[in-house]
Design an enzyme around this catalytic site. Structure first.
Site, mmCIF file in Angstrom:
data_model
loop_
_atom_site.group_PDB
_atom_site.id
_atom_site.type_symbol
_atom_site.label_atom_id
_atom_site.label_comp_id
_atom_site.label_asym_id
_atom_site.label_seq_id
_atom_site.Cartn_x
_atom_site.Cartn_y
_atom_site.Cartn_z
ATOM 1 N N GLY A 47 0.849 -1.190 0.000
ATOM 2 C CA GLY A 47 0.000 0.000 0.000
ATOM 3 C C GLY A 47 0.878 1.232 0.000
ATOM 4 O O GLY A 47 2.068 1.152 0.337
ATOM 5 N N GLU A 138 -3.245 2.873 5.863
ATOM 6 C CA GLU A 138 -3.151 3.936 4.859
ATOM 7 C C GLU A 138 -3.993 5.154 5.227
ATOM 8 O O GLU A 138 -3.562 6.298 5.039
ATOM 9 C CB GLU A 138 -3.578 3.423 3.477
ATOM 10 C CG GLU A 138 -2.809 2.217 2.952
ATOM 11 C CD GLU A 138 -1.307 2.385 2.981
ATOM 12 O OE1 GLU A 138 -0.811 3.533 2.998
ATOM 13 O OE2 GLU A 138 -0.607 1.360 3.007
HETATM 14 O O1 GNR Z 1 4.110 -2.642 2.488
HETATM 15 C C1 GNR Z 1 3.483 -2.495 3.545
HETATM 16 N N1 GNR Z 1 3.196 -3.584 4.304
HETATM 17 C C2 GNR Z 1 2.349 -3.550 5.388
HETATM 18 C C3 GNR Z 1 2.352 -4.633 6.244
HETATM 19 C C4 GNR Z 1 1.503 -4.657 7.330
HETATM 20 C C5 GNR Z 1 0.638 -3.621 7.561
HETATM 21 C C6 GNR Z 1 0.635 -2.526 6.723
HETATM 22 C C7 GNR Z 1 1.479 -2.490 5.634
HETATM 23 S S1 GNR Z 1 1.429 -1.130 4.568
HETATM 24 C C8 GNR Z 1 3.092 -1.140 3.996
HETATM 25 C C9 GNR Z 1 3.324 -0.085 2.947
HETATM 26 C C10 GNR Z 1 3.114 1.275 3.553
HETATM 27 O O2 GNR Z 1 3.925 1.843 4.233
HETATM 28 N N2 GNR Z 1 1.965 1.849 3.342
HETATM 29 O O3 GNR Z 1 1.701 3.044 3.881
HETATM 30 NI NI NI Z 2 2.843 3.114 5.716
#
Ligand code: GNR
Ligand code: NI
Length: 175
Positions: A47, A138
């Site tokens: 994300g 997010e």
């Molecule tokens: O890549 C991501 N892995 C993740 C793993 C567990 C909970 C949330 C995330 S989001 C993260 C990428 C990110 O920083 N999104 O803001």
């Molecule tokens: Ni993040």
């Protein structure tokens, strides 16, 4: 499409509250989402919020497909979220803005979300499991909140110190 630089702690921009997209989803927003997706895949991550590439708009991209599955990019503009249960579950989270730090965070396990998609259409759906974890992570970015903000002060400060140290080393290598 282009890969953009991902901001890391303690960059103060990560604490900004992002602004809604006004007047619908335009080609300019779609170009930003394309760049965000490419940046996220390159990182790699599941994300990314626009503020992580320095743009304070309420835009998120996500792809929760496993490596053995077809990519499934998802785009969220002006997302709204409503927890559907008081049940919470811990999940070991990470963040591209806090590289190499992983800690458990507890969040509601199910929520309803409402947003505009890539084409500007309104979508409503229920998020569970990893989708629920990720969309809440997010959405927090849009409010200037990072997952380390839920940790003890000691753990949070250690996390930021770890990222700073890694960056000092990287800067030295490139000098
Ligand atoms: O890549 C991501 N892995 C993740 C793993 C567990 C909970 C949330 C995330 S989001 C993260 C990428 C990110 O920083 N999104 O803001
Ligand atoms: Ni993040």
């Amino acid at each position: 499409m282009a890969i953009r630089e991902i901001l890391t702690v303690p960059d103060p921009r990560l604490k900004e509250v992002s602004k809604p997209v006004e007047g619908g989803v335009t080609d300019e927003h779609r170009a930003l989402m394309d760049d965000m997706l490419e940046t996220m895949y390159d990182a790699p991550g599941i994300g990314l919020a626009a503020i992580q590439v320095g743009i304070p708009l309420r835009i998120i991209v996500m792809d929760l497909a496993r490596e053995d599955e077809e990519p499934l990019p998802r785009y969220f503009v002006n997302p709204k979220i409503l927890p559907l249960t008081e049940d919470k579950a811990p999940y070991e989270e990470g963040c591209l803005s806090v590289p190499d730090v992983f800690e458990e965070v507890e969040r509601p396990t199910e929520c309803r979300i409402k947003y505009l998609d890539y084409d500007g259409n309104e979508v409503e759906e229920v998020a569970t499991d990893l989708f629920a974890v990720c969309i809440q992570h997010e959405m927090d970015h849009l409010e200037g909140t990072l997952f380390i903000d839920y940790l003890s002060r000691l753990k949070r400060e250690r996390a930021v110190a770890k990222v700073k140290k890694a960056q000092r080393l990287k800067a030295k290598e490139n000098a």
